[in-house]
Design an enzyme around this catalytic site. Structure first.
Site, PDB file in Angstrom:
ATOM      1  N   SER A   1       0.811  -1.209   0.000  1.00 21.69           N
ATOM      2  CA  SER A   1       0.000   0.000   0.000  1.00 21.69           C
ATOM      3  C   SER A   1       0.850   1.266   0.000  1.00 21.69           C
ATOM      4  CB  SER A   1      -0.966  -0.019   1.179  1.00 21.69           C
ATOM      5  OG  SER A   1      -1.878   1.063   1.093  1.00 21.69           O
ATOM      6  N   HIS A   2       0.748   2.059   1.061  1.00 23.89           N
ATOM      7  CA  HIS A   2       1.397   3.361   1.142  1.00 23.89           C
ATOM      8  C   HIS A   2       2.808   3.273   1.705  1.00 23.89           C
ATOM      9  CE1 HIS A   2      -0.586   2.323   4.856  1.00 23.89           C
ATOM     10  NE2 HIS A   2       0.207   3.147   5.503  1.00 23.89           N
TER      11      HIS A   2
ATOM     12  N   ASP B   1      -1.997   6.873  -3.422  1.00 21.30           N
ATOM     13  CA  ASP B   1      -0.883   6.188  -2.765  1.00 21.30           C
ATOM     14  C   ASP B   1      -0.319   5.070  -3.636  1.00 21.30           C
ATOM     15  OD1 ASP B   1      -3.031   4.406  -2.494  1.00 21.30           O
ATOM     16  OD2 ASP B   1      -2.262   3.604  -0.619  1.00 21.30           O
TER      17      ASP B   1
ATOM     18  N   ASP C   1      -0.735   1.783  -3.963  1.00 26.18           N
ATOM     19  CA  ASP C   1      -1.575   0.814  -4.678  1.00 26.18           C
ATOM     20  C   ASP C   1      -2.902   1.391  -5.146  1.00 26.18           C
ATOM     21  OD1 ASP C   1      -2.646   0.985  -2.091  1.00 26.18           O
ATOM     22  OD2 ASP C   1      -3.376  -1.074  -2.137  1.00 26.18           O
TER      23      ASP C   1
ATOM     24  N   ASP D   1      -5.435   2.955  -3.456  1.00 29.28           N
ATOM     25  CA  ASP D   1      -6.673   2.913  -2.684  1.00 29.28           C
ATOM     26  C   ASP D   1      -6.866   4.112  -1.753  1.00 29.28           C
ATOM     27  OD1 ASP D   1      -4.797   2.211  -0.758  1.00 29.28           O
ATOM     28  OD2 ASP D   1      -5.779   0.343  -0.175  1.00 29.28           O
ATOM     29  N   ARG D   2      -5.844   4.946  -1.578  1.00 25.55           N
ATOM     30  CA  ARG D   2      -5.972   6.116  -0.705  1.00 25.55           C
ATOM     31  C   ARG D   2      -5.977   7.394  -1.533  1.00 25.55           C
ATOM     32  NH1 ARG D   2      -2.934   5.185   5.010  1.00 25.55           N
ATOM     33  NH2 ARG D   2      -3.447   2.989   5.278  1.00 25.55           N
TER      34      ARG D   2
ATOM     35  N   LYS E   1     -11.285   0.444  -0.723  1.00 27.24           N
ATOM     36  CA  LYS E   1     -11.285   1.888  -0.874  1.00 27.24           C
ATOM     37  C   LYS E   1     -10.664   2.225  -2.222  1.00 27.24           C
ATOM     38  CE  LYS E   1      -7.317   2.136   2.363  1.00 27.24           C
ATOM     39  NZ  LYS E   1      -7.511   0.919   3.153  1.00 27.24           N
TER      40      LYS E   1
END
Length: 543
Positions: A113-114, A277, A279, A281-282, A376
């Site tokens: 992710s982030h 971010d 991947d 999703d943010r 998300k």
């Protein structure tokens, strides 16, 4: 079909968290480490024989190699088909959409992710179930149990096919279907968002900047924002995914997306700014001279979703993570729909979405989404905001001000203390947890405590329970503090302090959030002793 069984494992510490298993890249690259975890996933879901899977990730270092290994393992397990993004690339929301679109049995997402990427950064593997969402706790528990008894893995002898070539090929008896990672997702966005309205906004001179942070959303944002909607070339910056995210920490917040922040706060700022971010999703939303907190973003999207064509019929409910501010609660009450408060972690929204009890979901860690997927979705949130601005004919600051005047403003902030010694972070949590029973009625920093607990959740759909989800202290007037340990880091412990205070006086809605929250900040230190127990006088990141 030729396959080999390779003896390896088990490896300690392969317990997946809220977002799968995240470790340092070097650890995932140890001989047999990735393979044993993936074998444990396959074992925990009853094998992959005859199943259809989706595979892809955010392009970080080791991702392609990991994807090739997983394809060979899926073939050895007898999978019928694996749908993989070209170059092993898929944003997390796009992967969720592909699982649902193809009625796949599940999918593996290769991302942390982030978190930073590269050989010295982080890597991760997450299993998503057939609804497109992250594996629920029962499944992650089964995976963890399987990691403790795995003795090796099965892998096909044949090499993986060329992942840069769109089309179908075979790996032993399994079909490998390489797809464009953007096409299906972009088509979904066109069904949900009024691209024509945003095109008219652009034609009127509206300018924006999108920072893809050298991460996975670059190709998606270029295709949708520049090619399909018509923003000027170069609107999307840092648009090419890099294995180390170009040295960025791909977390879209005021600290790590500082260049975007400075541009939007500068003298020649565009009308709108956004970042996503690692991947995809943010998201972070900015206007000219104004920052939109994730909690406010959720509330504004929920209040205005009916302006977007995919939600013209209204929404059925709102779900938010417990640490997210109560701003969305008042929107739910105004709309006459249910408000669900869940633990942190998108997987807790899945049953609510599947049961039709929620349409819009959000969490304080820069995550917003809806029932279009089961993750998300950062770019979705950006497009929804653009749709709202086009429909309202107002700027970000005007939309925010109007929302606060109608619903009140929640002054809200998150203070992150990163890479703490684990013992120190646990001491903070243990101390406050022990004090909770005696806090109601106590006056702290001039405020009276009305309630204090360790948040526990019972899913209203499937009845599952989750305890120990964060320490809450509420004060008269609705203010509160929340303290929890994050499960997304790979080094030390991350302690998160959340501060939330509602203001309904229009003349007091323009304060700096840290000033408005000063009494709560003082109360948090009095109650939890973060500086005293950790030696950190100030947070590492304030959002």
């Amino acid at each position: 079909m030729t396959s080999t069984f390779v003896a390896a494992g088990p490896f300690a510490g392969q317990k997946p968290g809220t977002s799968g298993l995240r470790k340092k890249t070097a650890e995932f690259m140890r001989p047999g480490y990735l393979e044993c975890f993936v074998q444990a996933v396959f074992d925990a879901i009853g094998g992959v024989s005859g199943k259809v899977l989706v595979l892809g990730g955010d392009g970080r270092y080791f991702g392609r190699q990991a994807a090739e290994t997983i394809l060979r393992m899926a073939a050895a397990g007898g999978a019928a088909r694996v749908i993989v993004g070209r170059g092993a690339i898929l944003s997390t929301p796009a992967a969720s959409h592909l699982i649902r679109l193809n009625a796949a049995d599940g999918g593996l997402i290769l991302s942390a992710s982030h978190n930073p990427g590269g050989p010295d950064g982080d890597f991760g593997v997450k299993y998503n179930i057939a609804n497109g969402g992250p594996a629920p706790e029962a499944v992650t528990a089964a995976i963890h149990a399987a990691t403790e008894r795995v003795t090796g893995y099965h892998i096909a002898g044949a090499p993986a096919p060329d992942l840069d070539r769109i089309g179908e090929s075979r790996l032993d008896g399994m079909v490998v279907q390489v797809v464009d990672p953007v096409t299906d997702y972009a088509a979904l966005m066109e069904r949900l968002v009024d691209f024509d309205a945003i095109r008219a906004l652009v034609a009127g001179g509206f300018r924006m900047r999108f920072d893809a942070m050298s991460a996975v959303t670059g190709p998606y944002a270029v295709e949708i924002l520049e090619h399909r909607i018509g923003f000027a070339p170069g609107t999307v910056v840092n648009a090419v995914p890099e294995p180390d995210f170009g040295g960025h920490h791909p977390d879209p917040n005021p600290a790590h997306a500082r260049d975007l922040w400075d541009e939007l706060m500068g003298p020649d700022a565009p009308d709108f700014g956004a970042a996503s971010d690692g991947d995809g999703d943010r998201n972070m939303i900015l206007g000219r001279g104004v920052y939109v907190s994730p909690s406010d973003s959720l509330a504004v999207i929920a209040a205005n979703a009916h302006l977007c064509k995919g939600y013209a019929g209204g929404i059925r409910g709102i779900a938010r993570s417990m640490p997210t501010s109560a701003a969305a609660d008042r929107v739910a009450a105004h709309l006459g729909v249910d408000l669900h408060e869940t633990p942190t972690g998108w997987k807790f929204f899945g049953t609510l979405l599947d049961a039709g009890r929620a349409t819009i979901c959000g969490e304080e860690s820069f995550g917003t989404g809806s029932d279009h997927v089961r993750e998300k979705d950062g770019l979705w949130a950006v497009l929804i905001w653009l749709n709202i601005l086009a429909a309202r004919g107002k700027g970000v600051a005007e939309v925010l001000d109007g929302h606060w005047r109608q619903f009140g403003r929640n002054y809200y902030s998150r203070h992150d203390y990163e890479a703490l010694p684990v013992a120190a972070a646990e001491a903070v949590m243990a101390g406050l947890r022990a004090a909770l029973p005696g806090l109601p009625g106590r006056v702290v920093a001039g405020m009276t405590v009305t309630a204090a607990d360790d948040f526990a959740y019972r899913d209203p759909v499937d009845g599952s329970s989750s305890a120990g989800q964060g320490l809450r202290v509420a004060f008269e007037g609705g203010a509160r503090i929340v303290l929890r340990l994050s499960g997304t880091g790979t080094e030390g412990a991350t302690l998160r302090l959340y501060l939330d205070r509602m203001e309904d006086d229009p003349d007091r809605m323009a304060q700096d959030p840290q000033e408005a929250l000063a009494p709560l900040i003082a109360a948090a230190e009095d109650l939890a002793g973060i500086a005293r127990l950790t030696g950190r006088a100030v947070p590492d990141v304030i959002t």
